[in-house]
Motif scaffolding. Structure first.
Motif, mmCIF file in Angstrom:
data_model
loop_
_atom_site.group_PDB
_atom_site.id
_atom_site.type_symbol
_atom_site.label_atom_id
_atom_site.label_comp_id
_atom_site.label_asym_id
_atom_site.label_seq_id
_atom_site.Cartn_x
_atom_site.Cartn_y
_atom_site.Cartn_z
ATOM 1 N N TRP A 293 0.835 -1.116 -0.055
ATOM 2 C CA TRP A 293 -0.059 0.040 0.103
ATOM 3 C C TRP A 293 0.818 1.246 0.008
ATOM 4 N N ASN A 294 0.766 2.047 -1.156
ATOM 5 C CA ASN A 294 1.204 3.420 -1.129
ATOM 6 C C ASN A 294 2.824 3.322 -0.959
ATOM 7 N N GLN A 295 3.375 2.247 -1.657
ATOM 8 C CA GLN A 295 4.913 2.126 -1.790
ATOM 9 C C GLN A 295 5.116 2.578 -3.244
ATOM 10 N N SER A 296 6.421 3.230 -3.114
ATOM 11 C CA SER A 296 6.853 3.626 -4.389
ATOM 12 C C SER A 296 7.296 2.394 -5.186
ATOM 13 N N ILE A 297 7.087 2.415 -6.279
ATOM 14 C CA ILE A 297 7.517 0.984 -7.336
ATOM 15 C C ILE A 297 9.078 1.408 -7.649
ATOM 16 N N ASP A 298 9.583 2.571 -7.223
ATOM 17 C CA ASP A 298 10.989 2.516 -7.328
ATOM 18 C C ASP A 298 11.755 1.669 -6.287
ATOM 19 N N ASN A 299 11.093 1.274 -5.273
ATOM 20 C CA ASN A 299 11.442 0.537 -4.199
ATOM 21 C C ASN A 299 11.341 -0.876 -4.454
ATOM 22 N N ALA A 300 11.083 -1.037 -5.404
ATOM 23 C CA ALA A 300 10.917 -2.728 -5.841
ATOM 24 C C ALA A 300 12.309 -3.301 -6.379
ATOM 25 N N VAL A 301 13.110 -3.831 -5.948
ATOM 26 C CA VAL A 301 14.273 -4.207 -6.516
ATOM 27 C C VAL A 301 14.039 -5.549 -7.306
ATOM 28 N N GLN A 302 14.372 -5.438 -8.628
ATOM 29 C CA GLN A 302 14.117 -6.692 -9.482
ATOM 30 C C GLN A 302 15.083 -6.533 -10.527
ATOM 31 N N ILE A 303 15.179 -7.635 -11.279
ATOM 32 C CA ILE A 303 15.934 -7.470 -12.720
ATOM 33 C C ILE A 303 15.216 -8.053 -13.527
ATOM 34 N N ASP A 304 15.331 -7.717 -15.010
ATOM 35 C CA ASP A 304 14.447 -7.913 -16.074
ATOM 36 C C ASP A 304 14.816 -9.308 -16.597
ATOM 37 N N ALA A 324 17.685 -17.730 -11.459
ATOM 38 C CA ALA A 324 18.394 -16.606 -11.857
ATOM 39 C C ALA A 324 18.042 -15.058 -11.527
ATOM 40 N N CYS A 325 16.718 -15.185 -11.299
ATOM 41 C CA CYS A 325 16.022 -13.943 -10.749
ATOM 42 C C CYS A 325 16.579 -13.408 -9.601
ATOM 43 N N MET A 326 16.890 -14.453 -8.550
ATOM 44 C CA MET A 326 17.409 -13.872 -7.190
ATOM 45 C C MET A 326 19.001 -13.985 -7.452
ATOM 46 N N GLU A 327 19.457 -14.986 -8.014
ATOM 47 C CA GLU A 327 21.049 -15.272 -7.944
ATOM 48 C C GLU A 327 21.773 -14.156 -8.699
ATOM 49 N N GLN A 328 21.270 -13.932 -9.739
ATOM 50 C CA GLN A 328 21.873 -12.771 -10.626
ATOM 51 C C GLN A 328 21.542 -11.092 -10.001
ATOM 52 N N LEU A 329 20.790 -10.961 -8.940
ATOM 53 C CA LEU A 329 20.374 -9.840 -8.463
ATOM 54 C C LEU A 329 21.427 -9.512 -7.553
ATOM 55 N N GLU A 330 22.233 -8.298 -7.735
ATOM 56 C CA GLU A 330 23.256 -7.974 -6.929
ATOM 57 C C GLU A 330 22.912 -7.151 -5.742
ATOM 58 N N GLU A 331 23.499 -7.501 -4.856
ATOM 59 C CA GLU A 331 23.452 -6.887 -3.444
ATOM 60 C C GLU A 331 23.417 -5.270 -3.526
ATOM 61 N N LYS A 332 24.458 -4.837 -4.287
ATOM 62 C CA LYS A 332 24.519 -3.579 -4.541
ATOM 63 C C LYS A 332 23.143 -3.044 -4.840
ATOM 64 N N LEU A 333 22.241 -3.485 -5.723
ATOM 65 C CA LEU A 333 20.944 -2.816 -5.840
ATOM 66 C C LEU A 333 20.396 -2.664 -4.568
ATOM 67 N N ILE A 334 20.218 -3.351 -3.595
ATOM 68 C CA ILE A 334 19.549 -3.283 -2.425
ATOM 69 C C ILE A 334 20.049 -2.282 -1.518
ATOM 70 N N VAL A 335 21.445 -2.190 -1.678
ATOM 71 C CA VAL A 335 22.312 -1.328 -0.784
ATOM 72 C C VAL A 335 22.239 0.135 -1.347
ATOM 73 N N ASP A 336 22.231 0.252 -2.669
ATOM 74 C CA ASP A 336 22.027 1.630 -3.182
ATOM 75 C C ASP A 336 20.417 1.993 -2.966
ATOM 76 N N ARG A 337 19.374 1.175 -2.974
ATOM 77 C CA ARG A 337 18.207 1.651 -2.935
ATOM 78 C C ARG A 337 17.845 2.044 -1.486
ATOM 79 N N LEU A 338 18.627 1.584 -0.597
ATOM 80 C CA LEU A 338 18.304 1.847 0.687
ATOM 81 C C LEU A 338 18.852 3.208 0.955
ATOM 82 N N VAL A 339 20.139 3.745 0.286
ATOM 83 C CA VAL A 339 20.794 4.830 0.567
ATOM 84 C C VAL A 339 19.874 6.024 -0.050
ATOM 85 N N GLN A 340 19.339 5.626 -1.332
ATOM 86 C CA GLN A 340 18.284 6.572 -1.923
ATOM 87 C C GLN A 340 17.141 6.815 -0.934
ATOM 88 N N VAL A 341 16.561 5.798 -0.364
ATOM 89 C CA VAL A 341 15.312 6.180 0.151
ATOM 90 C C VAL A 341 15.828 6.894 1.583
#
Length: 345
Positions: A293-304, A324-341
Motif C-alpha cells: 500500500w502506497n509504496q513507491s514502485i522505485d523501491n521494488a528491487v528486481q531484474i528484467d 537467476a532472478c535472485m542469484e543474478q540480483l546484485e546486493e548493490k541494488l539493495i544497498v543503493d536503494r536503501l541509500v536513496q530512500v
C-alpha cells in the motif's frame, strides 16, 4: 440494498489479510453508518484492532470449525449472535465459499472477490507473456463492496495507521539519531527468497554505515536460529525474531525508518504504517497486484528476465533450475536503494 452490518471473510494469508485493512478503513470512513465484523484467524486480530466500528471473530479452522460440520457450526453461531445485512467474501476459497453459500441460502446478500486468475495466468506463462499492470488486490476488494452497493473511492496516498508506542523491552534497543532499519530476509517459498549469503553480504555493507541501526525479524524456529547466528557473527545488529508478540512486532515495525523484505507479508505490515519498504522480487512481480500500500514502485528491487514472472505466489519451482532472478540480483541494488530512500527522507 443499504447494508448496515457486513460480515467480511478473509481467513489467510497474512499479507492478503493485511491488504484488507486499507480498504476496510476507507469503507468505514466513507460510510459512517456501516459496522463490520471480520472473520479471520486469531493470530491476525491485532491488524484490525485500530479500526472503528469493527468486531473481529476468530475462526478455529483447525479445531472446532474444522470441516463441513465445524463450518456449519460457525455459520449457525454467527447467524445467532449477529444481525448481518450482507456478506463480503474477500477470500473465495472452499471454506469461505461454503459460508457464503449457506448465508445466501438463508437470504443474505453476498458478494465475492474476482481474483483474476485468467489474466494472472497470462502474466506468468512461459510463452507470449503479456507483461502489464493488473488490478491490485486492493482494487479487487473494492469491487466486492461495490457489488454490495457500497462503492469506495480509494485514496492510495493515505497512511493507514499512525506510529505506535514501542514496547518497553524494544524501546531501549532503538538508537537515537540513527536510521532504524528492519530487515526481514525470508519468504514462504524458495522462489521468493533472496539467497541468505547474499543478504548477509548486504547486511555487512549496511553495518559499515555508522548512521544505520540494523534489526532482524523472522518467524519459525529455523529462521530464528539463523538470525541468532547472524547476531553473534555480525556485531551491531539486533535480532528481534521470536522475542515479541505479533501485536508488539507491529508496534516495532511502525517505528522503523525503512524495511527491507521479500515479496512477503512484512512488506504489507510496514506499509500500513507508511514505512518505506525496499522489496526484493524474484519469481513474482508487482504487476500481479500484490504490491504494498502506497509504496513507491522505485523501491521494488528486481531484474528484467524473459521468464519473470513465472508464478503468482512464488510456489512453483524455477523451471530454469538456476533461480537467476535472485542469484543474478546484485546486493548493490539493495544497498543503493536503501541509500536513496534514506536520503529522500
Amino acid at each position: 440494498m443499504n447494508a448496515k452490518h457486513i460480515l467480511v471473510i478473509r481467513l489467510s494469508a497474512m499479507g492478503d489479510v493485511a491488504m484488507t485493512v486499507p480498504v476496510l478503513q476507507q469503507l468505514l470512513q466513507q460510510y459512517p453508518e456501516i459496522k463490520l465484523t471480520v472473520l479471520t484467524q486469531k493470530h491476525f486480530i491485532p491488524l484490525f484492532e485500530p479500526l472503528e466500528r469493527t468486531d473481529v471473530i476468530a475462526a478455529d479452522i483447525k479445531g472446532k470449525h474444522k470441516g463441513i460440520t465445524g463450518l456449519f457450526k460457525l455459520f449457525s453461531d454467527l447467524k445467532k449472535q449477529y444481525k448481518f445485512d450482507a456478506v463480503a467474501d474477500l477470500h473465495n476459497v472452499l471454506r469461505s465459499k461454503f459460508l457464503r453459500s449457506v448465508f445466501w441460502l438463508s437470504g443474505f446478500s453476498v458478494a465475492k472477490i474476482n481474483k483474476g486468475r485468467k489474466e494472472k495466468k497470462e502474466l506468468t506463462r512461459k510463452k507470449n507473456k503479456t507483461l502489464h499492470q493488473l488490478k491490485t488486490t486492493f482494487e479487487r476488494y473494492v469491487e466486492v463492496f461495490t457489488s454490495l452497493n457500497l462503492p469506495i473511492k480509494l485514496d492510495s496516498t493515505k497512511q493507514i495507521f499512525k506510529k505506535q508506542s514501542l514496547p518497553p523491552d524494544a524501546a531501549a534497543l532503538f538508537a537515537p539519531g540513527k536510521k532504524n532499519i528492519c530487515i526481514v530476509p525470508f519468504a514462504k517459498h524458495r522462489e521468493k527468497l533472496y539467497p541468505v549469503d547474499k543478504m548477509k553480504a548486504a547486511i555487512q555493507q549496511f553495518l559499515q554505515q555508522s548512521h544505520l541501526k540494523i534489526f532482524l525479524l523472522g518467524g519459525g524456529q529455523k529462521e530464528i536460529e539463523l538470525l541468532n547466528q547472524w547476531e553473534k557473527e555480525l556485531p551491531g545488529i539486533v535480532n528481534l525474531a521470536g522475542k515479541f508478540s505479533f501485536k508488539d512486532e507491529l508496534s516495532i515495525i511502525s517505528n522503523m525508518d525503512a524495511m527491507i523484505s521479500m515479496d512477503s507479508a512484512n512488506m504489507h505490515l510496514a506499509s500500513l504504517f507508511g514505512v518505506p519498504v525496499i522489496s526484493v522480487w524474484g519469481a513474482t512481480h508487482p504487476f500481479l497486484g500484490f504490491y504494498g500500500w502506497n509504496q513507491s514502485i522505485d523501491n521494488a528491487v528486481q531484474i528484467d528476465l524473459y521468464c519473470r514472472p513465472c508464478s503468482v505466489f512464488g510456489n512453483k519451482p524455477c523451471y530454469r533450475g538456476d533461480h537467476a532472478c535472485m542469484e543474478q540480483l546484485e546486493e548493490k541494488l539493495i544497498v543503493d536503494r536503501l541509500v536513496q530512500v534514506n536520503n529522500s527522507k
